[in-house]
Design a protein around this motif. Structure first.
Motif, PDB file in Angstrom:
ATOM      1  N   GLN A 292       0.848  -1.196   0.000  1.00  0.00           N
ATOM      2  CA  GLN A 292       0.000   0.000   0.000  1.00  0.00           C
ATOM      3  C   GLN A 292       0.886   1.249   0.000  1.00  0.00           C
ATOM      4  OE1 GLN A 292      -2.459   0.060   3.515  1.00  0.00           O
ATOM      5  NE2 GLN A 292      -0.744  -0.284   4.908  1.00  0.00           N
TER       6      GLN A 292
ATOM      7  N   ARG B  18       1.350   8.889   2.080  1.00  0.00           N
ATOM      8  CA  ARG B  18       0.517   9.951   2.664  1.00  0.00           C
ATOM      9  C   ARG B  18       0.806  10.112   4.148  1.00  0.00           C
ATOM     10  NH1 ARG B  18      -3.414   7.936  -0.904  1.00  0.00           N
ATOM     11  NH2 ARG B  18      -4.330   6.613   0.699  1.00  0.00           N
TER      12      ARG B  18
ATOM     13  N   GLN C 228      -0.719   4.843   0.525  1.00  0.00           N
ATOM     14  CA  GLN C 228      -1.152   5.130   1.891  1.00  0.00           C
ATOM     15  C   GLN C 228       0.049   5.433   2.788  1.00  0.00           C
ATOM     16  OE1 GLN C 228      -4.536   5.203   3.610  1.00  0.00           O
ATOM     17  NE2 GLN C 228      -2.948   6.410   4.608  1.00  0.00           N
TER      18      GLN C 228
END
Length: 279
Positions: A22, A28, A25
């Motif tokens: 991921q 971020r 994610q």
């Protein structure tokens, strides 16, 4: 030369693709912490230049992640039972499995009325602090033998504004003489020296994972000593490996606990075993 936040975000995600399933994610989360903003703020800053200090912090954390360091250690925080816990390689990463231990505790603690609770081997303080927040009238105690881990736990308690009596030492040794508890909790080391999960856990503190040749050594030590620190009718709750439920029930019966029960985690695996002393 500085780059826009949006471009930095995309670059970080691209780099993390080799170690994460991921990467967007993770990118971020890292950029949010680097900038000290929430997700909404990140969107607003997409075209703004990434400050030099944030860029340096971000590059250091990405390099650590690419070297295999677990994401929570790169972020410096991780969520547990609704609490944002500071973590570093001195403590285990709090995991959803351990929330089963908190659920067990809350099931034995009324919402009103003082109860005395002990968390052994507290690590980051996750279990003790989750119980302290959910049951503010409880008198919470926590013991940790690693000075570095205890410092993390104390820092988490101060930041969250939750009262816990923190003690340094090995299991029950640092407790005041005669002090007894309504509930004792522990997530002790329970891996054997040849456990196949160890390579994946190489970045976490080995002394918090390895129990000994069988993996039951710490569980047995706590179960044997716990009756001397519980009030009549008091409860002991132990987290353990998914294949250790039967063995831990036997340990509790041998120590005098009545009708030990094993509780399953969210994945359906045997995770926490509890027993109560005769009243």
């Amino acid at each position: 030369m500085s780059v826009p936040v949006g471009d930095a975000l995309r670059k970080v995600a691209s780099r993390l693709g080799v170690v994460s399933d991921q990467p967007e994610q993770e990118a971020r989360w890292l950029v949010e912490i680097a900038l000290g903003c929430a997700a909404a703020g990140l969107l607003r800053r997409g075209d703004q230049p990434l400050p030099a200090a944030a860029a340096q912090w971000l590059d250091e954390r990405v390099e650590r992640r690419l070297a295999g360091l677990p994401l929570p250690y790169c972020l410096g925080t991780w969520s547990f039972y609704g609490l944002e816990m500071a973590v570093n390689p001195a403590v285990l990463i709090p995991r959803p499995d351990t929330e089963s231990l908190v659920e067990l505790a809350l099931g034995h603690l009324p919402r009103e009325g003082a109860r005395r609770v002990l968390d052994l081997g507290t690590g980051s303080g996750a279990v003790a602090l989750a119980v302290a927040r959910a049951r503010p009238e409880a008198e919470m105690w926590a013991v940790e033998r690693s000075p570095e881990a205890l410092a993390v736990a104390q820092g988490n308690g101060q930041r969250l504004g939750l009262a816990v009596h923190w003690l340094a030492g090995d299991w029950f040794a640092p407790l005041p003489p005669g002090l007894r508890f309504d509930l004792i909790l522990a997530n002790p080391p329970y891996l054997a020296a040849d456990d196949p999960h160890l390579p994946a856990l190489r970045h976490e503190p080995q002394e918090a994972l390895l129990a000994g040749p069988t993996g039951l050594e710490c569980l047995a030590a706590i179960a044997t000593a716990a009756p001397g620190h519980l009030v009549p009718g008091g409860v002991l709750g132990l987290e353990h490996g998914a294949e250790q439920g039967e063995a831990v029930r036997a340990l509790l019966r041998a120590a005098g606990f009545a009708q030990p029960r094993t509780h399953r985690d969210l994945a359906g695996r045997e995770r926490v075993t509890s027993g109560s002393l005769p009243a």
